[in-house]
Motif scaffolding. Structure first.
Motif, PDB file in Angstrom:
ATOM      1  N   TYR A 183       0.826  -1.203   0.000  1.00 22.07           N
ATOM      2  CA  TYR A 183       0.000   0.000   0.000  1.00 22.07           C
ATOM      3  C   TYR A 183       0.864   1.259   0.000  1.00 22.07           C
ATOM      4  CZ  TYR A 183      -2.697   3.880   1.858  1.00 22.07           C
ATOM      5  OH  TYR A 183      -3.245   5.126   2.053  1.00 22.07           O
ATOM      6  N   ASP A 184       1.890   1.292   0.844  1.00 21.49           N
ATOM      7  CA  ASP A 184       2.757   2.471   0.894  1.00 21.49           C
ATOM      8  C   ASP A 184       3.385   2.761  -0.469  1.00 21.49           C
ATOM      9  OD1 ASP A 184       2.253   3.000   3.543  1.00 21.49           O
ATOM     10  OD2 ASP A 184       4.066   2.026   4.300  1.00 21.49           O
ATOM     11  N   GLY A 185       3.648   1.717  -1.238  1.00 19.22           N
ATOM     12  CA  GLY A 185       4.233   1.922  -2.561  1.00 19.22           C
ATOM     13  C   GLY A 185       3.306   2.642  -3.508  1.00 19.22           C
ATOM     14  N   VAL A 186       1.999   2.349  -3.445  1.00 22.82           N
ATOM     15  CA  VAL A 186       1.048   2.970  -4.374  1.00 22.82           C
ATOM     16  C   VAL A 186       0.376   4.201  -3.785  1.00 22.82           C
ATOM     17  CG1 VAL A 186       0.593   0.729  -5.445  1.00 22.82           C
ATOM     18  CG2 VAL A 186      -0.929   1.552  -3.645  1.00 22.82           C
ATOM     19  N   ARG A 187       0.589   4.482  -2.526  1.00 22.73           N
ATOM     20  CA  ARG A 187      -0.115   5.571  -1.846  1.00 22.73           C
ATOM     21  C   ARG A 187       0.079   6.937  -2.516  1.00 22.73           C
ATOM     22  NH1 ARG A 187       0.758   9.296   2.212  1.00 22.73           N
ATOM     23  NH2 ARG A 187      -1.053   9.718   3.568  1.00 22.73           N
ATOM     24  N   PRO A 188       1.291   7.299  -2.959  1.00 24.96           N
ATOM     25  CA  PRO A 188       1.439   8.612  -3.594  1.00 24.96           C
ATOM     26  C   PRO A 188       0.562   8.784  -4.835  1.00 24.96           C
ATOM     27  CG  PRO A 188       3.579   7.750  -2.972  1.00 24.96           C
ATOM     28  CD  PRO A 188       2.606   6.640  -2.782  1.00 24.96           C
ATOM     29  N   ILE A 189       0.380   7.714  -5.594  1.00 20.37           N
ATOM     30  CA  ILE A 189      -0.509   7.798  -6.750  1.00 20.37           C
ATOM     31  C   ILE A 189      -1.951   7.890  -6.283  1.00 20.37           C
ATOM     32  CG2 ILE A 189      -1.278   6.625  -8.836  1.00 20.37           C
ATOM     33  CD1 ILE A 189       1.456   5.297  -8.979  1.00 20.37           C
ATOM     34  N   LEU A 190      -2.306   7.108  -5.272  1.00 21.88           N
ATOM     35  CA  LEU A 190      -3.672   7.112  -4.751  1.00 21.88           C
ATOM     36  C   LEU A 190      -4.059   8.488  -4.219  1.00 21.88           C
ATOM     37  CD1 LEU A 190      -6.172   5.347  -4.184  1.00 21.88           C
ATOM     38  CD2 LEU A 190      -5.215   4.911  -1.903  1.00 21.88           C
ATOM     39  N   LEU A 191      -3.117   9.191  -3.622  1.00 22.69           N
ATOM     40  CA  LEU A 191      -3.405  10.533  -3.115  1.00 22.69           C
ATOM     41  C   LEU A 191      -3.864  11.465  -4.226  1.00 22.69           C
ATOM     42  CD1 LEU A 191      -0.459  11.027  -0.595  1.00 22.69           C
ATOM     43  CD2 LEU A 191      -2.896  10.950  -0.025  1.00 22.69           C
ATOM     44  N   LYS A 192      -3.401  11.211  -5.446  1.00 25.17           N
ATOM     45  CA  LYS A 192      -3.786  12.053  -6.572  1.00 25.17           C
ATOM     46  C   LYS A 192      -5.122  11.620  -7.165  1.00 25.17           C
ATOM     47  CE  LYS A 192       1.089  12.811  -7.801  1.00 25.17           C
ATOM     48  NZ  LYS A 192       2.132  12.576  -8.816  1.00 25.17           N
ATOM     49  N   THR A 193      -5.433  10.313  -7.056  1.00 29.42           N
ATOM     50  CA  THR A 193      -6.638   9.803  -7.701  1.00 29.42           C
ATOM     51  C   THR A 193      -7.823   9.694  -6.754  1.00 29.42           C
ATOM     52  OG1 THR A 193      -6.009   7.501  -7.282  1.00 29.42           O
ATOM     53  CG2 THR A 193      -5.258   8.498  -9.354  1.00 29.42           C
ATOM     54  N   ASP A 194      -7.557   9.407  -5.465  1.00 33.29           N
ATOM     55  CA  ASP A 194      -8.652   9.235  -4.506  1.00 33.29           C
ATOM     56  C   ASP A 194      -8.105   9.478  -3.097  1.00 33.29           C
ATOM     57  OD1 ASP A 194     -10.816   8.480  -2.950  1.00 33.29           O
ATOM     58  OD2 ASP A 194     -11.362   6.796  -4.235  1.00 33.29           O
ATOM     59  N   ALA A 195      -7.974  10.750  -2.755  1.00 29.63           N
ATOM     60  CA  ALA A 195      -7.400  11.119  -1.457  1.00 29.63           C
ATOM     61  C   ALA A 195      -8.254  10.622  -0.297  1.00 29.63           C
ATOM     62  CB  ALA A 195      -7.231  12.635  -1.373  1.00 29.63           C
ATOM     63  N   ASP A 196      -9.556  10.545  -0.486  1.00 30.18           N
ATOM     64  CA  ASP A 196     -10.429  10.064   0.585  1.00 30.18           C
ATOM     65  C   ASP A 196     -10.162   8.592   0.878  1.00 30.18           C
ATOM     66  OD1 ASP A 196     -11.598  12.540   0.819  1.00 30.18           O
ATOM     67  OD2 ASP A 196     -13.355  12.042  -0.393  1.00 30.18           O
ATOM     68  N   LEU A 197      -9.970   7.799  -0.158  1.00 33.14           N
ATOM     69  CA  LEU A 197      -9.657   6.384   0.053  1.00 33.14           C
ATOM     70  C   LEU A 197      -8.310   6.233   0.748  1.00 33.14           C
ATOM     71  CD1 LEU A 197     -10.303   3.407  -0.316  1.00 33.14           C
ATOM     72  CD2 LEU A 197      -9.321   3.533  -2.631  1.00 33.14           C
ATOM     73  N   ALA A 198      -7.332   7.051   0.366  1.00 33.74           N
ATOM     74  CA  ALA A 198      -6.031   7.010   1.036  1.00 33.74           C
ATOM     75  C   ALA A 198      -6.169   7.336   2.518  1.00 33.74           C
ATOM     76  CB  ALA A 198      -5.061   7.980   0.360  1.00 33.74           C
ATOM     77  N   ALA A 199      -6.977   8.343   2.834  1.00 27.92           N
ATOM     78  CA  ALA A 199      -7.187   8.714   4.237  1.00 27.92           C
ATOM     79  C   ALA A 199      -7.843   7.584   5.011  1.00 27.92           C
ATOM     80  CB  ALA A 199      -8.048   9.974   4.317  1.00 27.92           C
ATOM     81  N   ALA A 200      -8.819   6.911   4.388  1.00 28.97           N
ATOM     82  CA  ALA A 200      -9.488   5.789   5.048  1.00 28.97           C
ATOM     83  C   ALA A 200      -8.521   4.637   5.293  1.00 28.97           C
ATOM     84  CB  ALA A 200     -10.670   5.314   4.202  1.00 28.97           C
TER      85      ALA A 200
END
Length: 389
Positions: free
Chosen positions: A317-334
């Motif tokens: 998850y930590d590896g993909v998190r920076p991309i996720l922050l750009k595409t779905d910040a709410d999901l990253a926060a959850a």
């Protein structure tokens, strides 16, 4: 826990495509950088400074020992590899250039390129006005992640090989106390990358098959076959301890199969969906085996496996998190919240350098862990869709 048919489709091998906020850069275009030196000896990994400003940092690693060595820069969890310099021969120097965001890291060296390594120490990237802003584009993030996650897998299997050799030697020699002390701490390296190990067909059942999953006429080998003999007091009535010949055969097979696994993970690459599905698969391992207490039927060391599966999922998850922050910040926060809550529950069960036995947990504690696994599973199951579709 073997799930060969499921995992073969879950984590097929291909080309990795995930991103990191920080990582290795082969030839950094930055006009300025911080230059540090590293002395890798047989017993230490001496870095010239334990902090540097964010941005481009060059570690010049000199091998003053008598074995080929590696240098690692690890993330704050001490597991995820941010960058590494490999195959540094005695007397040689190699550079590792990384672009670091503000935060905490670890440095370490691995003389002989096996085992746990030496000289692990904290390293901090500090934000300063003079430091260049880290701006790593998506392509660079993907390339960096490709190298770093493959290195993480290789490192975990390296440590599995070393630990298995020591465990097998103790068990085969009849030193059951030592073998029992090494059992859980060695298996964590398997559990952290279990979904990848499962993709290699019959290697998974040969190494990790539970007795309850044996098919008629199937030969039982691997960790759990040995586990039963090491904790006979929890086996069924009438269980007969293994002969010296059977112990020798089991350990020989365990060592050989682990060596085969080590060969197979060399040079692996992965796709973005394989990474995200790998994280989901590791949490599934927790939900269907570890949190139920079914995995370690005799040693009851399920929480070691539980933590290791969570470690592996978190690294992915930590590896993909920076991309996720750009595409779905709410999901990253959850996901950040639910991973943190699960880790808090696990930390409450720690004893010394390990965990309480599963049989010592109360029904309420087991229920709390199960509920939090489910709470994490819900947003984690959305990860692939959020990043791939």
């Amino acid at each position: 826990m073997p799930r060969v048919l499921r995992s073969a489709s879950l984590l097929g091998l291909g080309v990795l495509g995930i991103g990191l906020l920080s990582g290795c850069v082969a030839n950094s275009p930055a006009a300025t950088h911080t230059a540090l030196t590293v002395d890798s000896s047989a017993t230490d990994c001496a870095v010239s400074a334990n902090e540097a400003p964010t941005g481009s940092i060059r570690f010049s690693v000199t091998n003053s020992g008598d074995q080929v060595t590696e240098f690692y820069l690890l993330a704050a969890d001490g597991l995820r590899i941010v960058g590494e310099a490999e195959n540094i021969g005695p007397g040689l120097t190699r550079d590792l250039v990384v672009e670091l965001a503000e935060g905490s890291y670890f440095t370490a060296c691995k003389p002989g390129m096996t085992g746990d390594g030496v000289g692990k120490a904290e390293f901090t990237a500090t934000k300063t006005d003079a430091a260049a802003t880290v701006d790593v584009d998506l392509v660079t993030q993907i390339d960096t992640s490709n190298t770093n996650y493959a290195s993480y897998v290789s490192d975990q299997i390296d440590q599995l090989v070393t630990g298995t050799d020591a465990f097998a030697a103790a068990y085969s020699a009849g030193d059951d106390d030592t073998a029992r002390s090494l059992y859980a701490s060695t298996r964590v390296h398997w559990e952290r990358v279990e979904t990848i190990a499962e993709s290699f067909g019959d290697l998974d059942p040969k190494l990790d098959l539970r007795e309850a999953d044996l098919e008629e006429g199937q030969n039982w080998t691997g960790w759990h076959a040995i586990e039963k003999d090491l904790w006979p007091q929890d086996a069924e009535a009438g269980f007969v301890a293994y002969t010296a010949e059977k112990r020798a055969a089991l350990t020989e097979q365990l060592v050989a199969d682990t060596a085969t696994l080590h060969e197979k993970v060399q040079g692996l690459t992965f796709t973005l969906s394989q990474q995200t599905n790998g994280a989901i698969g590791l949490l599934d391992e927790v939900a269907t085996g570890k949190v139920t207490g079914e995995e370690e039927a005799w040693s009851h060391t399920d929480l070691w496996d539980f933590q290791a599966n969570v470690d592996g999922a978190k690294v992915l998850y930590d590896g993909v998190r920076p991309i996720l922050l750009k595409t779905d910040a709410d999901l990253a926060a959850a996901l950040d919240t639910e991973f943190g809550s699960l880790q808090t529950l696990l930390d409450a069960q720690r004893v010394d350098e390990g965990f309480r036995l599963y049989t010592d947990l109360t029904p309420a504690e087991i229920r709390a862990l199960a509920d939090q696994v489910n709470a994490l599973g819900e947003p984690l199951n959305q990860l692939t869709v959020a990043l791939v579709l």
